[in-house]
Scaffold this motif. Structure first.
Motif, PDB file in Angstrom:
ATOM      1  N   VAL A   1      50.572  72.281 -14.709  1.00  0.00           N
ATOM      2  CA  VAL A   1      51.093  71.753 -14.687  1.00  0.00           C
ATOM      3  C   VAL A   1      51.574  71.527 -13.628  1.00  0.00           C
ATOM      4  O   VAL A   1      50.260  71.991 -12.554  1.00  0.00           O
ATOM      5  CB  VAL A   1      53.030  72.039 -15.469  1.00  0.00           C
ATOM      6  CG1 VAL A   1      53.556  72.333 -16.243  1.00  0.00           C
ATOM      7  CG2 VAL A   1      53.254  73.540 -14.168  1.00  0.00           C
ATOM      8  N   PHE A   2      52.079  70.026 -12.879  1.00  0.00           N
ATOM      9  CA  PHE A   2      52.071  70.487 -11.680  1.00  0.00           C
ATOM     10  C   PHE A   2      53.723  70.576 -10.943  1.00  0.00           C
ATOM     11  O   PHE A   2      54.581  70.673 -11.414  1.00  0.00           O
ATOM     12  CB  PHE A   2      51.994  68.516 -10.712  1.00  0.00           C
ATOM     13  CG  PHE A   2      53.331  67.742 -11.684  1.00  0.00           C
ATOM     14  CD1 PHE A   2      54.376  68.109 -10.657  1.00  0.00           C
ATOM     15  CD2 PHE A   2      52.756  66.830 -12.676  1.00  0.00           C
ATOM     16  CE1 PHE A   2      55.653  67.292 -10.986  1.00  0.00           C
ATOM     17  CE2 PHE A   2      53.813  66.208 -13.150  1.00  0.00           C
ATOM     18  CZ  PHE A   2      55.010  66.183 -12.049  1.00  0.00           C
ATOM     19  N   ILE A   3      53.476  70.854  -9.130  1.00  0.00           N
ATOM     20  CA  ILE A   3      54.665  71.491  -8.838  1.00  0.00           C
ATOM     21  C   ILE A   3      54.242  70.760  -7.163  1.00  0.00           C
ATOM     22  O   ILE A   3      53.450  70.588  -6.180  1.00  0.00           O
ATOM     23  CB  ILE A   3      54.309  72.616  -8.105  1.00  0.00           C
ATOM     24  CG1 ILE A   3      54.695  73.756  -9.433  1.00  0.00           C
ATOM     25  CG2 ILE A   3      55.731  73.516  -7.730  1.00  0.00           C
ATOM     26  CD1 ILE A   3      54.193  75.332  -9.492  1.00  0.00           C
ATOM     27  N   LEU A   4      56.053  69.793  -7.670  1.00  0.00           N
ATOM     28  CA  LEU A   4      55.482  69.055  -6.343  1.00  0.00           C
ATOM     29  C   LEU A   4      57.171  69.620  -5.891  1.00  0.00           C
ATOM     30  O   LEU A   4      58.412  69.448  -5.977  1.00  0.00           O
ATOM     31  CB  LEU A   4      56.299  67.627  -6.512  1.00  0.00           C
ATOM     32  CG  LEU A   4      56.604  66.314  -6.754  1.00  0.00           C
ATOM     33  CD1 LEU A   4      55.005  65.904  -4.744  1.00  0.00           C
ATOM     34  CD2 LEU A   4      56.542  64.850  -6.701  1.00  0.00           C
ATOM     35  N   PRO A   5      56.895  69.730  -4.275  1.00  0.00           N
ATOM     36  CA  PRO A   5      58.093  70.014  -3.241  1.00  0.00           C
ATOM     37  C   PRO A   5      58.722  68.761  -3.134  1.00  0.00           C
ATOM     38  O   PRO A   5      58.011  67.501  -2.687  1.00  0.00           O
ATOM     39  CB  PRO A   5      57.012  70.839  -2.579  1.00  0.00           C
ATOM     40  CG  PRO A   5      56.125  69.861  -1.923  1.00  0.00           C
ATOM     41  CD  PRO A   5      55.721  69.742  -3.807  1.00  0.00           C
TER      42      PRO A   5
END
Length: 351
Positions: free
Chosen positions: A230-234
């Protein structure tokens, strides 16, 4: 007579409205704001398909035009929604590192893949094999973008907030008539709502449901987009977007326990710190089986046009496709055969 009636004010519709504005064309946008996958999108722009290390179709052209396009709108509206941010692909093995180096040597990928392993440690992230950095990447805060642009349209009288009904549209010799007003052209940019459009619903739009979480993780020290399963976007204030899922059967925009558990399971394989789920979203992406958008003019009705099927890469595709369709309508410029809806009508014998 008004030049354009634009149905839908998600990414596709707003991009076309801006192109029309830049070219001094009159228009009205119609939307009831009941459903839009653009609002629940991650908003990432990334020129590389990281699962198989290949370049996104027409990535260079889309990025070059998109950067200028979005910067122009930011300046006009006085808001910030385009954020340049590196994407780090997390490596799971030495083999993945080697595949990265092999891909970064290819001429078409070299501008987008840094030819080294990033060994930086992020608090809260487990990483034994480091990361690869994707260049020319970032994300669009689609909610800020769409809210600010639609507010601008409403203030200037270019937005009608109502449900569009095909039955109220009357075709004339020179265009269409809608609610007593004449328009030269109609742009249908309804996303998955196209399945109810009697003019274009025979085209193979196959919605793909996606779910996304927003988590709060104060001890997760991450200043890049992390991409793995998955992507983790701050997004600031210890908040992170986590996405996304792909479901080809469920066509609702209701978040599911199954989607939540899938995202959490994948997330826990990447981070090893505490977090809490703050929000859970779902939307149906307008996708096409051949992975190309649906753009062009109706084979029988020359004033009816389609701008749809942007799928998972709407942030990159939207401006470039809107410009291509506008030039096709106004100047007769040929559309790329891979996006032109003629590719489906030809199979059915239509000209």
């Amino acid at each position: 007579m008004v030049d354009y009636l634009i149905i839908g004010s998600g990414l596709a519709g707003v991009c076309f409205a801006e192109i029309a504005f830049q070219n001094n064309k009159s228009f009205l946008v119609v939307d009831d704001f009941k459903r839009s996958s653009s609002r629940v999108a991650g908003g990432l722009y990334n020129p590389v398909i990281l699962k198989r290390f290949s370049q996104v179709w027409k990535a260079t052209e889309q990025l070059e035009y998109g950067k200028l396009f979005y910067a122009t709108i930011e300046n006009k509206l006085g808001v910030k929604f385009d954020f340049r941010l590196p994407i780090y692909r997390k490596f799971a093995s030495i083999e993945e590192q080697n595949n990265w180096f092999e891909a970064s040597d290819k001429p078409n990928l070299a501008p987008f893949l840094a030819p080294k392993v990033i060994s930086k440690k992020f608090s809260g992230v487990s990483s034994n094999y480091g990361f690869g950095e994707v260049l020319q990447t970032g994300y669009l805060d689609t909610v800020v973008f769409l809210d600010s642009y639609n507010r601008h349209l409403k203030e200037d009288g270019f937005l009608l907030q109502t449900t569009f009904n095909n039955d109220e549209l009357t075709l004339t010799d020179n265009g269409v008539l809608y609610k007593g007003v004449s328009y030269r052209n109609v742009i249908f940019s309804e996303g998955f709502g196209m399945i109810s459009n009697t003019f274009f619903n025979e085209l193979p739009l196959d919605g793909t449901k996606g779910e996304l979480l927003v988590i709060k993780a104060p001890s997760l020290d991450l200043d890049v987009v992390l991409k793995s399963s998955v992507f983790i976007l701050p997004i600031g204030e210890a908040l992170f977007k986590v996405g996304s899922t792909y479901n080809w059967d469920d066509k609702s925009d209701v978040p599911t326990q199954e989607g939540r558990e899938e995202l959490l399971s994948n997330l826990k394989e990447i981070i090893d710190c505490d977090f809490e789920v703050v929000e859970h979203y779902a939307g149906v992406r307008p996708t096409v089986n051949d992975r190309r958008p649906l753009v062009g003019t109706h084979p029988q009705h020359k004033n009816l046009h389609l701008l749809n099927g942007l799928g998972t890469r709407g942030v990159m595709l939207g401006p470039w496709l809107a410009k291509a369709l506008f030039e096709h309508i106004e100047s007769g410029t040929e559309l790329d055969p891979q996006i032109d809806i003629k590719r489906f009508y030809k199979k059915r014998g239509a000209k």
